[in-house]
Design an enzyme around this catalytic site. Structure first.
Site, PDB file in Angstrom:
ATOM      1  N   HIS A 242       0.852  -1.194   0.000  1.00 45.61           N
ATOM      2  CA  HIS A 242       0.000   0.000   0.000  1.00 45.61           C
ATOM      3  C   HIS A 242       0.884   1.239   0.000  1.00 45.61           C
ATOM      4  O   HIS A 242       2.108   1.146   0.094  1.00 45.61           O
ATOM      5  CB  HIS A 242      -0.966  -0.001   1.181  1.00 45.61           C
ATOM      6  CG  HIS A 242      -0.335   0.026   2.537  1.00 45.61           C
ATOM      7  ND1 HIS A 242       0.314  -1.066   3.089  1.00 45.61           N
ATOM      8  CD2 HIS A 242      -0.241   1.014   3.480  1.00 45.61           C
ATOM      9  CE1 HIS A 242       0.769  -0.757   4.284  1.00 45.61           C
ATOM     10  NE2 HIS A 242       0.452   0.506   4.548  1.00 45.61           N
TER      11      HIS A 242
ATOM     12  N   ASP B 136       0.384  -8.379  10.985  1.00 43.39           N
ATOM     13  CA  ASP B 136       0.654  -7.083  11.617  1.00 43.39           C
ATOM     14  C   ASP B 136       0.490  -7.158  13.136  1.00 43.39           C
ATOM     15  O   ASP B 136      -0.466  -7.740  13.634  1.00 43.39           O
ATOM     16  CB  ASP B 136      -0.309  -6.054  11.017  1.00 43.39           C
ATOM     17  CG  ASP B 136      -0.148  -4.660  11.610  1.00 43.39           C
ATOM     18  OD1 ASP B 136       0.952  -4.338  12.087  1.00 43.39           O
ATOM     19  OD2 ASP B 136      -1.129  -3.896  11.573  1.00 43.39           O
TER      20      ASP B 136
ATOM     21  N   HIS C 256     -11.362   9.129  15.291  1.00 40.86           N
ATOM     22  CA  HIS C 256     -10.264   8.463  14.604  1.00 40.86           C
ATOM     23  C   HIS C 256     -10.396   6.962  14.793  1.00 40.86           C
ATOM     24  O   HIS C 256     -10.742   6.485  15.879  1.00 40.86           O
ATOM     25  CB  HIS C 256      -8.908   8.918  15.136  1.00 40.86           C
ATOM     26  CG  HIS C 256      -7.752   8.167  14.541  1.00 40.86           C
ATOM     27  ND1 HIS C 256      -7.445   8.227  13.201  1.00 40.86           N
ATOM     28  CD2 HIS C 256      -6.852   7.321  15.102  1.00 40.86           C
ATOM     29  CE1 HIS C 256      -6.385   7.463  12.966  1.00 40.86           C
ATOM     30  NE2 HIS C 256      -6.015   6.907  14.103  1.00 40.86           N
TER      31      HIS C 256
ATOM     32  N   HIS D 227      -4.835  -0.274  12.160  1.00 44.85           N
ATOM     33  CA  HIS D 227      -4.223  -1.537  12.562  1.00 44.85           C
ATOM     34  C   HIS D 227      -5.169  -2.321  13.458  1.00 44.85           C
ATOM     35  O   HIS D 227      -5.729  -1.786  14.419  1.00 44.85           O
ATOM     36  CB  HIS D 227      -2.898  -1.280  13.289  1.00 44.85           C
ATOM     37  CG  HIS D 227      -1.917  -0.496  12.471  1.00 44.85           C
ATOM     38  ND1 HIS D 227      -1.042  -1.094  11.594  1.00 44.85           N
ATOM     39  CD2 HIS D 227      -1.701   0.833  12.375  1.00 44.85           C
ATOM     40  CE1 HIS D 227      -0.309  -0.160  11.002  1.00 44.85           C
ATOM     41  NE2 HIS D 227      -0.699   1.016  11.462  1.00 44.85           N
TER      42      HIS D 227
ATOM     43  N   HIS E  62       5.860  -6.331  11.903  1.00 46.70           N
ATOM     44  CA  HIS E  62       5.557  -4.904  12.109  1.00 46.70           C
ATOM     45  C   HIS E  62       5.438  -4.545  13.595  1.00 46.70           C
ATOM     46  O   HIS E  62       4.387  -4.728  14.208  1.00 46.70           O
ATOM     47  CB  HIS E  62       4.267  -4.476  11.397  1.00 46.70           C
ATOM     48  CG  HIS E  62       4.316  -4.673   9.919  1.00 46.70           C
ATOM     49  ND1 HIS E  62       3.213  -4.493   9.130  1.00 46.70           N
ATOM     50  CD2 HIS E  62       5.316  -5.035   9.092  1.00 46.70           C
ATOM     51  CE1 HIS E  62       3.537  -4.750   7.876  1.00 46.70           C
ATOM     52  NE2 HIS E  62       4.822  -5.073   7.832  1.00 46.70           N
TER      53      HIS E  62
END
Length: 585
Positions: free
Chosen positions: A101, A224, A393, A397, A419
């Site tokens: 991405h 992730d 917000h 993730h 990650h």
């Protein structure tokens, strides 16, 4: 081997080349058996600098090439990028660079390393490819990129041994792709940055595709870890949009929304809400303007003409008809919102009645800068809203429960948490164990470690490749190493002291009182006593040097650094950098 030897008298096979070749092809020692190698070059001990590769025989596939923003321990550095010295030595084997991405922690290193990889084809989704091309325009001396556009469901073969199938993931930027890398050892599935999104009934979207992947049989899942220790599930973007719209309706004056320039999906929704409420939108921030323009050009975002206007025209509209989207929610010194707070923005001046919305979570390390930003804006009469108070917000993730659900659907034999810092990846390991993955089947790796996969095994070897930081500082790439950083840290913490000595070349005597310059150590006008002591110490050091041969300036400098350093520490408990300058006359 014993069976072959029994067919010939002792030593006969050594004289038969064809038999010797057949023996070598038929029987392989365990340490030479074919394996798939996996190596993370970045992203496994930090947030950012994401890059990893798979190697089988003479073929290599690289996934992502990101940058990391500087830390407190890297003063003056612009970026930290991936070390590709291992890949550079095998660039003829690199068959593809897959980009998941368009965020800079996944694409930012491309201009600095692509030529070192032999300029392989880059496989990326449409919007990702355009962002990469736009960034490459800033590097005119780099080779022209060969970007091949891929999308959900596409299958691409690399060389003889690798095939990739791409699938959609939900993130904060459109066209985020996961990868099923089909290899001779099995299917390797890489979930890059992702989260779940939810419909209006709070049902997760897109899980059927994950279940389909699980039915294919997955050797190893690379998942992730950024939010792995956070409980629960993601905040729905629909809830974020609803909360933002409620805040917009309550605002009586201007609205200023600060967020990341890469949150294209969020930016699109903010602009749509503004249009419904009859507010004109003004965009401030080069990267934000660029990303919005790319998204519009590709058809991802569509607005009526006149919805977005140049910032220069903002003064033509009443405050209750103005909405500004800008960068700077992390308190970055040169971003729009900080310049507004400091009164330095050419077109936007903060004033009483402004509603300022920070639509992003605070990145660890930025807390103080954000606090200063909020204080300055509040002093000027603005009303501040942030994600810790209201749902404005949603992280890109996945938190704990979503990560566990993916493991249940994918059903991997092995898991490699990717990650994030070790703590994050360790939490991801615990999550996977809660849903049945055996502890011995989870590999907690660090940057540079080499893992080897066979159809029935996965292990971390004792081999390593170079994965240390490569610093980008101005036009220099890799020329700032640990020695330079150490000097910068000393200068920032202890300051410096420059000693200028004029010596008689023949006799080695001081010809005049040494000059002393201090920067960041002491204020000279208020510390004449210690200056006189330093000068006396210098004179004493010079007079005690034997005179049987001409003075060596380098020897004098070393002597001054060592002896004065100890003297100054005893007097002040500080260790400034001491720079002697010796002038021979």
């Amino acid at each position: 081997h014993v069976g072959f030897r029994s067919l010939w008298p002792q030593g006969r096979e050594g004289s038969n080349p064809s038999l010797r070749t057949m023996i070598k092809k038929t029987i392989k020692r365990p340490d030479t058996a074919e394996v798939l190698k996996f190596v993370p070059l970045g992203g496994f001990e930090e947030v950012g600098r994401n890059c990893m590769f798979f190697e089988y025989q003479d073929e290599i596939v690289v996934i992502d090439a990101g940058l990391q923003f500087p830390e407190e321990s890297t003063p003056g550095i612009d970026y930290i990028i991936t070390n590709v010295s291992y890949l550079q030595g095998k660039k003829q084997n690199v068959k593809a660079l897959i980009i998941t991405h368009g965020h800079y922690d996944h694409i930012g290193a491309i201009p600095y390393i692509i030529h070192k990889l032999g300029n392989p084809p880059i496989y990326a989704a449409a919007i990702t490819g355009e962002i990469i091309k736009k960034r490459q325009d800033d590097f005119p001396n780099q080779p022209k990129l060969n970007i091949i556009t891929v999308k959900h469901g596409d299958k691409v073969k690399f060389g003889r041994h690798f095939e990739a199938e791409f699938f959609d993931l939900d993130h904060t930027i459109p066209d985020t792709l996961g990868v099923i890398l089909k290899t001779p050892m099995g299917n390797m599935v890489h979930f890059c940055d992702f989260k779940f999104d939810y419909d209006h009934d709070d049902n997760p979207i897109g899980l059927d595709d994950y279940a389909r992947i699980g039915q294919m049989g997955v050797h190893t899942l690379f998942m992730d870890s950024t939010n792995s220790e956070h409980p629960g599930i993601s905040v729905s973007e629909r809830l974020v949009e609803k909360t933002l719209e409620e805040l917009f309706k309550k605002a009586e004056g201007r609205i200023i929304v600060a967020t990341f320039s890469s949150l294209i999906t969020r930016l699109g929704e903010i602009i749509k809400i503004a249009a419904r409420l009859k507010r004109k939108v003004f965009v401030s921030g080069y990267s934000m303007k660029t990303n919005l323009q790319i998204a519009q050009n590709l058809g991802y975002l569509k607005f009526e003409k006149g919805t977005i206007l140049p910032i220069e025209e903002m003064h033509k509209y009443k405050d209750d008809k103005v909405l500004v989207v800008c960068t700077g929610a992390q308190g970055e010194p040169n971003a729009t919102l900080m310049r507004v707070a400091n009164g330095e923005h050419k077109f936007i001046k903060s004033k009483k009645g402004d509603t300022i919305i920070l639509s992003s979570s605070i990145i660890p390390g930025n807390e103080y800068a954000v606090q200063v930003l909020k204080d300055n804006l509040t002093r000027q009469g603005a009303k501040i809203y942030q994600s810790s108070h209201v749902d404005i917000h949603s992280s890109g993730h996945a938190p704990k429960e979503e990560l566990k659900k993916v493991v249940e659907l994918i059903k991997p034999k092995y898991l490699v948490p990717v990650h994030g810092y070790y703590f994050m990846r360790s939490a991801n390991k615990e999550n996977a164990m809660e849903v049945g993955v055996p502890e011995n089947n989870i590999l907690l790796m660090d940057n540079g470690q080499v893992a080897e996969f066979t159809p029935s095994s996965a292990r971390i070897t004792d081999k390593t490749v170079d994965a240390f930081y490569v610093m980008v500082d101005g036009l220099g790439v890799g020329d700032v190493g640990e020695v330079v950083l150490r000097d910068r840290r000393i200068l920032s913490a202890e300051g410096m002291l420059v000693l200028i000595l004029t010596l008689d070349k023949e006799k080695g005597h001081l010809l005049k009182k040494p000059d002393i310059i201090s920067r960041g150590f002491i204020y000279l006008k208020e510390n004449q006593g210690i200056l006189d002591e330093i000068r006396g110490k210098i004179k004493n050091i010079i007079e005690r040097i034997p005179r049987h041969q001409p003075l060596d300036p380098d020897y004098v400098k070393t002597l001054l650094r060592d002896q004065l350093g100890a003297f100054i520490y005893n007097k002040t408990h500080r260790r400034p950098m001491i720079l002697p300058v010796v002038i021979e006359v």
